[in-house]
Scaffold this motif. Structure first.
Motif, PDB file in Angstrom:
ATOM      1  N   GLU A 151     -29.344  41.838   1.849  1.00 28.20           N
ATOM      2  CA  GLU A 151     -30.806  41.947   1.893  1.00 28.20           C
ATOM      3  C   GLU A 151     -31.556  40.627   1.751  1.00 28.20           C
ATOM      4  N   PHE A 152     -30.845  39.515   1.587  1.00 30.06           N
ATOM      5  CA  PHE A 152     -31.586  38.288   1.273  1.00 30.06           C
ATOM      6  C   PHE A 152     -32.565  37.889   2.381  1.00 30.06           C
ATOM      7  N   GLY A 153     -32.206  38.167   3.649  1.00 27.22           N
ATOM      8  CA  GLY A 153     -33.136  37.866   4.749  1.00 27.22           C
ATOM      9  C   GLY A 153     -34.401  38.729   4.691  1.00 27.22           C
ATOM     10  N   LEU A 154     -34.249  39.960   4.236  1.00 25.85           N
ATOM     11  CA  LEU A 154     -35.432  40.825   4.052  1.00 25.85           C
ATOM     12  C   LEU A 154     -36.307  40.292   2.927  1.00 25.85           C
ATOM     13  N   ILE A 155     -35.636  39.807   1.872  1.00 19.73           N
ATOM     14  CA  ILE A 155     -36.378  39.335   0.687  1.00 19.73           C
ATOM     15  C   ILE A 155     -37.130  38.042   1.000  1.00 19.73           C
ATOM     16  N   THR A 156     -36.455  37.080   1.660  1.00 17.35           N
ATOM     17  CA  THR A 156     -37.150  35.816   1.942  1.00 17.35           C
ATOM     18  C   THR A 156     -38.375  36.067   2.818  1.00 17.35           C
ATOM     19  N   ALA A 157     -38.250  36.997   3.785  1.00 16.93           N
ATOM     20  CA  ALA A 157     -39.406  37.312   4.639  1.00 16.93           C
ATOM     21  C   ALA A 157     -40.557  37.859   3.794  1.00 16.93           C
ATOM     22  N   GLY A 158     -40.237  38.752   2.864  1.00 20.10           N
ATOM     23  CA  GLY A 158     -41.257  39.375   2.017  1.00 20.10           C
ATOM     24  C   GLY A 158     -41.882  38.400   1.029  1.00 20.10           C
ATOM     25  N   LEU A 159     -41.132  37.355   0.684  1.00 21.20           N
ATOM     26  CA  LEU A 159     -41.667  36.344  -0.236  1.00 21.20           C
ATOM     27  C   LEU A 159     -42.435  35.255   0.510  1.00 21.20           C
ATOM     28  N   GLY A 160     -42.523  35.384   1.832  1.00 22.02           N
ATOM     29  CA  GLY A 160     -43.326  34.427   2.597  1.00 22.02           C
ATOM     30  C   GLY A 160     -42.595  33.138   2.926  1.00 22.02           C
ATOM     31  N   LEU A 161     -41.299  33.065   2.592  1.00 20.11           N
ATOM     32  CA  LEU A 161     -40.582  31.803   2.795  1.00 20.11           C
ATOM     33  C   LEU A 161     -40.380  31.508   4.281  1.00 20.11           C
ATOM     34  N   ASP A 162     -40.068  32.547   5.077  1.00 23.38           N
ATOM     35  CA  ASP A 162     -39.860  32.348   6.519  1.00 23.38           C
ATOM     36  C   ASP A 162     -41.162  31.861   7.165  1.00 23.38           C
ATOM     37  N   ARG A 163     -42.273  32.492   6.776  1.00 22.54           N
ATOM     38  CA  ARG A 163     -43.559  32.075   7.332  1.00 22.54           C
ATOM     39  C   ARG A 163     -43.908  30.648   6.898  1.00 22.54           C
ATOM     40  N   LEU A 164     -43.552  30.298   5.669  1.00 23.31           N
ATOM     41  CA  LEU A 164     -43.800  28.938   5.201  1.00 23.31           C
ATOM     42  C   LEU A 164     -43.078  27.923   6.097  1.00 23.31           C
ATOM     43  N   GLU A 191     -47.248  30.494  20.623  1.00 15.97           N
ATOM     44  CA  GLU A 191     -47.028  30.262  19.190  1.00 15.97           C
ATOM     45  C   GLU A 191     -45.667  30.789  18.747  1.00 15.97           C
ATOM     46  N   ARG A 192     -45.113  30.147  17.733  1.00 17.13           N
ATOM     47  CA  ARG A 192     -43.851  30.634  17.163  1.00 17.13           C
ATOM     48  C   ARG A 192     -44.107  31.758  16.178  1.00 17.13           C
ATOM     49  N   ALA A 193     -43.077  32.555  15.950  1.00 16.33           N
ATOM     50  CA  ALA A 193     -43.079  33.545  14.865  1.00 16.33           C
ATOM     51  C   ALA A 193     -41.644  33.653  14.361  1.00 16.33           C
ATOM     52  N   ILE A 194     -41.491  34.125  13.131  1.00 13.72           N
ATOM     53  CA  ILE A 194     -40.188  34.055  12.461  1.00 13.72           C
ATOM     54  C   ILE A 194     -39.117  34.883  13.171  1.00 13.72           C
ATOM     55  N   GLU A 195     -37.850  34.463  12.974  1.00 10.92           N
ATOM     56  CA  GLU A 195     -36.715  35.173  13.595  1.00 10.92           C
ATOM     57  C   GLU A 195     -36.448  36.507  12.908  1.00 10.92           C
ATOM     58  N   GLY A 196     -36.546  36.527  11.594  1.00  7.79           N
ATOM     59  CA  GLY A 196     -36.169  37.733  10.860  1.00  7.79           C
ATOM     60  C   GLY A 196     -34.661  37.859  10.769  1.00  7.79           C
ATOM     61  N   PRO A 197     -34.190  38.838   9.992  1.00  8.70           N
ATOM     62  CA  PRO A 197     -32.754  38.936   9.697  1.00  8.70           C
ATOM     63  C   PRO A 197     -31.973  39.876  10.609  1.00  8.70           C
ATOM     64  N   PHE A 241     -35.141  21.626  26.641  1.00 10.38           N
ATOM     65  CA  PHE A 241     -36.340  22.053  25.898  1.00 10.38           C
ATOM     66  C   PHE A 241     -35.923  22.606  24.545  1.00 10.38           C
ATOM     67  N   ARG A 242     -36.833  22.489  23.572  1.00  4.30           N
ATOM     68  CA  ARG A 242     -36.528  23.130  22.302  1.00  4.30           C
ATOM     69  C   ARG A 242     -36.659  24.642  22.483  1.00  4.30           C
ATOM     70  N   THR A 243     -35.903  25.385  21.695  1.00  2.00           N
ATOM     71  CA  THR A 243     -35.934  26.849  21.787  1.00  2.00           C
ATOM     72  C   THR A 243     -37.158  27.390  21.055  1.00  2.00           C
ATOM     73  N   LEU A 244     -37.854  28.311  21.702  1.00  3.13           N
ATOM     74  CA  LEU A 244     -38.988  28.990  21.073  1.00  3.13           C
ATOM     75  C   LEU A 244     -38.495  30.280  20.420  1.00  3.13           C
ATOM     76  N   THR A 245     -38.800  30.437  19.144  1.00  6.09           N
ATOM     77  CA  THR A 245     -38.542  31.690  18.434  1.00  6.09           C
ATOM     78  C   THR A 245     -39.887  32.345  18.212  1.00  6.09           C
ATOM     79  N   THR A 246     -40.057  33.560  18.737  1.00  4.20           N
ATOM     80  CA  THR A 246     -41.358  34.199  18.549  1.00  4.20           C
ATOM     81  C   THR A 246     -41.237  35.715  18.584  1.00  4.20           C
ATOM     82  N   GLN A 247     -42.363  36.391  18.445  1.00  2.00           N
ATOM     83  CA  GLN A 247     -42.416  37.852  18.510  1.00  2.00           C
ATOM     84  C   GLN A 247     -43.696  38.223  19.239  1.00  2.00           C
ATOM     85  N   LEU A 248     -43.637  39.309  19.983  1.00  7.78           N
ATOM     86  CA  LEU A 248     -44.854  39.855  20.587  1.00  7.78           C
ATOM     87  C   LEU A 248     -45.193  41.158  19.870  1.00  7.78           C
TER      88      LEU A 248
END
Ligand code: MBD
Ligand code: FE
Length: 277
Positions: A65-78, A97-103, A227-234
Motif C-alpha cells: 500500500e505504500f504507493g497509495l499512502i504516498t499519493a494520499g500524503l501529497g508526496l507524488d504531487r509534490l 501538463e504532467r500528472a502523477i503515475e500512481g501505483p 524526447f522526455r517521457t510525459l506522465t499524465t492523466q486525462l
C-alpha cells in the motif's frame, strides 16, 4: 553500560564516524530519523502509539500500500510541482501538463499500430472513442511515438490489482502513433477509483477525516525517441471528485471534452468493434 545523548545516538545509528556506506542514504535517513526523534520528543509519543504505528506500517507493507499512502500524503504531487518548477526555471515549459503515475501501472501491455480496443471483458458501460495526436511542444506531429494508456473499469477497479477478476492487461494498451502523430482507441468510460475499505491507507485517511476517492481518469505515458517521457492523466468531465481528489492529481487542463452520440450507426462507423485479444 554506555550512556549517550540523543545526538550521539543518532550519530551511532547513521554510523557517521565511518567513511563507509552511502553518503546520500546517510543524509536522507539522517534527516528523516532525526525528524522522527524530534517528533517523538516534541509530541511525547507514547509506546502504545509507537507500536500501533509499527503494526499499521506492517499491514501497509503486506498489502503493497505504500504507493497509495504516498499519493494520499501529497508526496507524488509534490514531486510534480517540483518538476514543473524546475522546467519553468529552465524555460522548458509548454505542452500537456504532467500528472502523477500512481501505483497501478503494469509494464508490457499489448502493442498495436495507430489504434486499439482496450476493453476485453464483457461489461456494460458507456463506450468511449478517444482520438488524440502526439506533437512536440512546437506542435509538430510525432510519428512512431508510443502512447501507453491504462485505466479502471466501470467499478473503479484496475486489472492486475483486483484479485484476478479482469483478464490480464484489460484496459491497458500501448498504441504507436501514425504518420500524423495520431492515435485512437475504443474503451468504456471508467469509474473513479477508491482506496480499498479496511486497508491501512483507508484507516489512515479516516483518522484524518478524509476519503480515499479519485475522480474517473485515464493514465498516459507518452514516449518518443529523443524526447522526455510525459506522465499524465486525462479526466472525465462532470465527476464529483474532480476538485476533491484524495491523490491531489487532477489539473483543469487535463479534463477532456466529450461529445455524446446515440445513433448506433454512427457508433458502428467508427470501427474498432472487435476486441483485440
Ligand atoms: C489510482 O488509480 C491512482 O491513479 C492514484 C494516483 C492513486 C491511487 C489509485
Ligand atoms: Fe489511477
Amino acid at each position: 553500560m554506555a550512556e549517550f545523548s540523543q545526538a550521539e545516538l543518532l550519530h551511532k545509528v547513521l554510523n557517521t564516524a565511518q567513511r563507509e556506506g552511502d553518503e546520500r542514504v546517510r543524509a536522507i535517513v539522517g534527516r528523516i530519523v532525526g525528524d522522527l526523534f524530534r517528533a517523538i520528543d516534541d509530541l511525547d509519543i507514547r509506546p502504545e502509539e509507537f507500536w500501533a504505528a509499527v503494526g499499521w506500517a506492517n499491514k501497509a507493507g503486506a498489502g503493497n500500500e505504500f504507493g497509495l499512502i504516498t499519493a494520499g500524503l501529497g508526496l507524488d504531487r509534490l514531486l510534480d510541482i517540483r518538476q514543473d518548477e524546475a522546467e519553468r526555471a529552465r524555460g522548458m515549459g509548454g505542452g500537456t501538463e504532467r500528472a502523477i503515475e500512481g501505483p497501478l501501472y503494469v509494464a508490457g501491455a499489448p502493442l498495436s499500430q495507430g489504434e486499439a480496443r482496450l476493453d476485453g471483458d464483457p461489461e456494460q458501460g458507456r463506450v468511449l472513442f478517444m482520438e488524440g495526436r502526439v506533437t512536440d511542444v512546437g506542435g509538430r506531429p510525432l510519428a512512431g511515438a508510443v502512447v501507453d494508456v491504462w485505466h479502471a473499469n466501470t467499478r473503479g477497479e484496475y486489472s492486475h490489482f483486483d484479485g484476478g477478476r479482469q483478464r490480464p492487461y484489460n484496459l491497458r494498451r500501448r498504441i504507436v502513433t501514425d504518420a500524423d502523430g495520431a492515435y485512437r482507441y475504443r474503451t468504456l468510460i471508467p469509474s473513479g477509483y477508491g482506496v480499498p475499505e479496511g486497508s491501512a491507507t483507508g484507516d489512515l485517511l479516516g483518522r484524518l477525516g478524509r476519503h480515499g476517492r479519485r475522480p474517473a481518469h485515464i493514465h498516459y505515458f507518452v514516449s518518443a525517441e529523443g524526447f522526455r517521457t510525459l506522465t499524465t492523466q486525462l479526466n472525465i468531465p462532470g465527476d464529483t471528485y474532480l476538485d476533491d481528489d484524495y491523490a491531489f492529481a487532477t489539473r483543469d487542463g487535463l479534463v477532456i471534452g466529450l461529445e455524446q452520440h446515440s445513433d448506433p450507426a454512427q457508433i458502428a462507423a467508427r470501427g474498432l468493434s472487435e476486441p483485440f485479444f
